[in-house]
Design a protein around this motif. Structure first.
Motif, PDB file in Angstrom:
ATOM      1  N   GLU A   1      32.939  60.112  27.260  1.00 17.78           N
ATOM      2  CA  GLU A   1      32.382  60.652  26.021  1.00 17.78           C
ATOM      3  C   GLU A   1      31.752  59.545  25.171  1.00 17.78           C
ATOM      4  O   GLU A   1      30.689  59.742  24.569  1.00 17.78           O
ATOM      5  CB  GLU A   1      33.471  61.368  25.226  1.00 17.78           C
ATOM      6  CG  GLU A   1      32.990  62.082  23.980  1.00 17.78           C
ATOM      7  CD  GLU A   1      32.023  63.219  24.271  1.00 17.78           C
ATOM      8  OE1 GLU A   1      31.345  63.657  23.316  1.00 17.78           O
ATOM      9  OE2 GLU A   1      31.931  63.662  25.444  1.00 17.78           O
ATOM     10  N   ILE A   2      32.380  58.381  25.131  1.00 13.05           N
ATOM     11  CA  ILE A   2      31.801  57.254  24.382  1.00 13.05           C
ATOM     12  C   ILE A   2      30.463  56.851  24.990  1.00 13.05           C
ATOM     13  O   ILE A   2      29.464  56.659  24.276  1.00 13.05           O
ATOM     14  CB  ILE A   2      32.771  56.059  24.365  1.00 13.05           C
ATOM     15  CG1 ILE A   2      34.055  56.422  23.618  1.00 13.05           C
ATOM     16  CG2 ILE A   2      32.110  54.839  23.724  1.00 13.05           C
ATOM     17  CD1 ILE A   2      35.167  55.414  23.778  1.00 13.05           C
ATOM     18  N   ARG A   3      30.421  56.747  26.319  1.00 16.69           N
ATOM     19  CA  ARG A   3      29.157  56.354  26.973  1.00 16.69           C
ATOM     20  C   ARG A   3      28.091  57.427  26.821  1.00 16.69           C
ATOM     21  O   ARG A   3      26.895  57.121  26.714  1.00 16.69           O
ATOM     22  CB  ARG A   3      29.418  56.050  28.453  1.00 16.69           C
ATOM     23  CG  ARG A   3      30.163  54.733  28.671  1.00 16.69           C
ATOM     24  CD  ARG A   3      30.196  54.346  30.142  1.00 16.69           C
ATOM     25  NE  ARG A   3      31.013  55.258  30.928  1.00 16.69           N
ATOM     26  CZ  ARG A   3      32.331  55.154  31.057  1.00 16.69           C
ATOM     27  NH1 ARG A   3      32.986  54.178  30.445  1.00 16.69           N
ATOM     28  NH2 ARG A   3      32.995  56.018  31.797  1.00 16.69           N
ATOM     29  N   ARG A   4      28.505  58.694  26.771  1.00 19.20           N
ATOM     30  CA  ARG A   4      27.527  59.759  26.549  1.00 19.20           C
ATOM     31  C   ARG A   4      26.867  59.623  25.182  1.00 19.20           C
ATOM     32  O   ARG A   4      25.662  59.868  25.020  1.00 19.20           O
ATOM     33  CB  ARG A   4      28.204  61.126  26.647  1.00 19.20           C
ATOM     34  CG  ARG A   4      27.250  62.315  26.535  1.00 19.20           C
ATOM     35  CD  ARG A   4      27.990  63.645  26.462  1.00 19.20           C
ATOM     36  NE  ARG A   4      28.687  63.814  25.199  1.00 19.20           N
ATOM     37  CZ  ARG A   4      28.097  64.208  24.073  1.00 19.20           C
ATOM     38  NH1 ARG A   4      26.793  64.450  24.043  1.00 19.20           N
ATOM     39  NH2 ARG A   4      28.804  64.345  22.957  1.00 19.20           N
ATOM     40  N   LEU A   5      27.660  59.200  24.203  1.00 19.32           N
ATOM     41  CA  LEU A   5      27.154  59.095  22.842  1.00 19.32           C
ATOM     42  C   LEU A   5      26.296  57.852  22.626  1.00 19.32           C
ATOM     43  O   LEU A   5      25.239  57.930  21.988  1.00 19.32           O
ATOM     44  CB  LEU A   5      28.322  59.085  21.849  1.00 19.32           C
ATOM     45  CG  LEU A   5      29.079  60.398  21.673  1.00 19.32           C
ATOM     46  CD1 LEU A   5      30.333  60.184  20.832  1.00 19.32           C
ATOM     47  CD2 LEU A   5      28.189  61.454  21.024  1.00 19.32           C
ATOM     48  N   VAL A   6      26.765  56.698  23.101  1.00 18.13           N
ATOM     49  CA  VAL A   6      26.073  55.437  22.774  1.00 18.13           C
ATOM     50  C   VAL A   6      25.544  54.691  23.997  1.00 18.13           C
ATOM     51  O   VAL A   6      24.888  53.666  23.859  1.00 18.13           O
ATOM     52  CB  VAL A   6      26.987  54.498  21.955  1.00 18.13           C
ATOM     53  CG1 VAL A   6      27.299  55.111  20.605  1.00 18.13           C
ATOM     54  CG2 VAL A   6      28.264  54.153  22.696  1.00 18.13           C
ATOM     55  N   GLY A   7      25.872  55.182  25.194  1.00 22.72           N
ATOM     56  CA  GLY A   7      25.314  54.561  26.397  1.00 22.72           C
ATOM     57  C   GLY A   7      26.055  53.347  26.903  1.00 22.72           C
ATOM     58  O   GLY A   7      25.635  52.739  27.904  1.00 22.72           O
ATOM     59  N   GLU A   8      27.155  52.962  26.265  1.00 21.32           N
ATOM     60  CA  GLU A   8      27.909  51.783  26.706  1.00 21.32           C
ATOM     61  C   GLU A   8      29.331  51.843  26.166  1.00 21.32           C
ATOM     62  O   GLU A   8      29.654  52.689  25.324  1.00 21.32           O
ATOM     63  CB  GLU A   8      27.214  50.500  26.230  1.00 21.32           C
ATOM     64  CG  GLU A   8      26.889  50.471  24.748  1.00 21.32           C
ATOM     65  CD  GLU A   8      26.078  49.247  24.364  1.00 21.32           C
ATOM     66  OE1 GLU A   8      26.528  48.129  24.661  1.00 21.32           O
ATOM     67  OE2 GLU A   8      24.999  49.407  23.750  1.00 21.32           O
ATOM     68  N   ASP A   9      30.171  50.929  26.671  1.00 21.50           N
ATOM     69  CA  ASP A   9      31.566  50.874  26.245  1.00 21.50           C
ATOM     70  C   ASP A   9      31.689  50.079  24.942  1.00 21.50           C
ATOM     71  O   ASP A   9      30.841  49.247  24.621  1.00 21.50           O
ATOM     72  CB  ASP A   9      32.426  50.208  27.327  1.00 21.50           C
ATOM     73  CG  ASP A   9      32.464  51.015  28.613  1.00 21.50           C
ATOM     74  OD1 ASP A   9      32.454  52.259  28.521  1.00 21.50           O
ATOM     75  OD2 ASP A   9      32.504  50.403  29.702  1.00 21.50           O
TER      76      ASP A   9
END
Length: 436
Positions: free
Chosen positions: A292-300
């Motif tokens: 979900e984090i990567r979906r939102l901002v594209g990275e960890d």
């Protein structure tokens, strides 16, 4: 009613304040030594049973201390710990401190760690503040004669959380503070708005911005747990002001909308995501959070802002990027954490412990409020007589942001000395959490 408190309310001059007698007793909210153990076997340790309001004795003032007429105060989670006598009764701290300063070892504990007010007396060694000054109070009490204070006040021998580990704290008409706790009140804020910030905002500042914490830099992705809570609501602001990218974790759509109104674009509503049967206590839940984090901002995330503890720490350690940092200042869901150490050592991640803040960090945070770069997250205010209800709201997590208590102030919105700055900074931003 105290003549001195009446004079403060009337805006008396320093000379007029000095002409007033200091009362021998004052009204305060407190816990009682003889009630330790009242929650044994209880499933709901309701703080309304243990918090009392009544008169207490006025202590003598030490040379390095100031007496402050408290206009407003704010509740922190250590107020809940005080009232439930856990993890250990605060009377243990008062007894220990009483061996070198008997004033604090009393059968009652006037608690509370955030306040705004007016200096009404100063000891002979107080140099930078005077009677009549309007102030907010840093809750960090340190040993000024410890050499480590030159490195970092938090490292000094036995730092004390004011109003938690000592007596005569914020929840009284008057309070006793060390000179190094005093800071100028932001002139555009009301008494209750000014009182709500220092403990949580300065703690968040040290965790994220200060050189002793995660040392966030421009462009860092920061996962903020509990983003509308006392700590999280300031963390989101600090990340945005410092040029970072906050990812806010909240528990409802109402809270998601609130944090969006703070300017946070990326929000995770935990109630809308399936983390699996075992939730965030299992690697399946950790992976779902990372997705979900990567979906939102594209990275960890470069940094994970942690204070929930047991419930979230395994997930925090997992989702931080390679070389990332998990900065923690508490464990509101439990102190014993479990995480898979492989994700830590094999990916060269770091866990950064952060406790409170030093005086310089408190001053820097206070400066950001005075400049209008940070805003209060005060949501609700109670009178002194309803202190137990205010602490109960925090205990049951039925609040957002910070909960305030009016003490010397007779109504909300008093104490604003610079309305022009307030208009310039934005009334809607200053009162955002109170609009809920």
């Amino acid at each position: 009613m105290s003549e001195l408190l009446d004079a403060v309310r009337a805006g008396a001059s320093p000379d007029e304040l000095l002409d007033c007698e200091v009362p021998t007793r004052y009204r305060a909210a407190y816990t009682r030594l003889d009630e330790i153990g009242i929650f044994e076997g209880a499933t709901d340790k309701d703080v309304r049973r243990s918090i009392h309001v009544g008169e207490v004795e006025m202590p003598e003032l030490a040379p390095d201390e100031a007496l402050v007429a408290v206009m407003s105060a704010a509740v922190n989670f250590n107020s809940v710990w005080t009232a439930v006598f856990e993890p250990i009764p605060t009377f243990y701290f008062l007894n220990k401190l009483g061996k070198r300063d008997p004033r604090h070892d009393q059968p009652y504990h006037v608690f509370g760690s955030d306040a705004s007010g007016v200096v009404v007396r100063t000891g002979s060694q107080v140099r930078h503040f005077k009677v009549g000054d309007k102030v907010v109070i840093s809750p960090a009490v340190v040993d000024e004669q410890d050499p480590l204070i030159q490195e970092d006040g938090v490292l000094t021998n036995e730092p004390i959380a004011w109003g938690f580990e000592n007596n005569y704290g914020a929840f009284g008409q008057f309070c006793i503070v060390k000179a190094h706790q005093l800071m100028p009140k932001p002139a555009h804020l009301s008494w209750e708005e000014a009182a709500a910030n220092t403990l949580c905002a300065a703690t968040s500042y040290r965790m994220l911005i200060g050189r002793h914490g995660a040392r966030m830099k421009l462009g860092d992705v920061v996962l903020v747990w509990g983003a509308t809570g006392g700590l999280g609501s300031y963390a989101v602001q600090l990340v945005l002001q410092a040029g970072g990218i906050p990812v806010a974790v909240v528990s409802s759509e109402e809270k998601a909308e609130l944090v969006r109104r703070q300017g946070c674009e990326h929000v995770i509503n935990r109630s809308e995501i399936d983390f699996g049967d075992r939730g965030l206590s299992h690697p399946k839940g950790w992976r779902r959070l990372g997705e979900e984090i990567r979906r939102l901002v594209g990275e960890d995330p470069h940094i994970v802002f942690e204070y929930l503890g047991r419930e979230t720490f395994g997930a925090s350690t997992y989702v931080a990027r390679r070389g990332g940092r998990i900065v923690t200042c508490g464990s509101s869901t439990g102190y014993r954490h479990e995480y898979d150490n492989r994700y830590l050592w094999m990916n060269i991640k770091s866990i950064v412990g952060s406790h409170g803040f030093n005086y310089q960090e408190a001053m820097e945070t206070n400066r950001l409020f005075r400049l209008g770069r940070l805003y209060p997250t005060l949501s609700k205010v109670y009178p002194l007589e309803e202190t137990a209800e205010a602490v109960r709201a925090v205990q049951t997590n039925s609040h957002v942001g910070k909960v305030g208590i009016l003490i010397g102030a007779t109504a909300e919105h008093q104490g604003i000395d610079d309305p022009a700055a307030r208009e310039r900074f934005g009334e809607d931003k200053i009162t955002l959490y109170r609009q809920q």
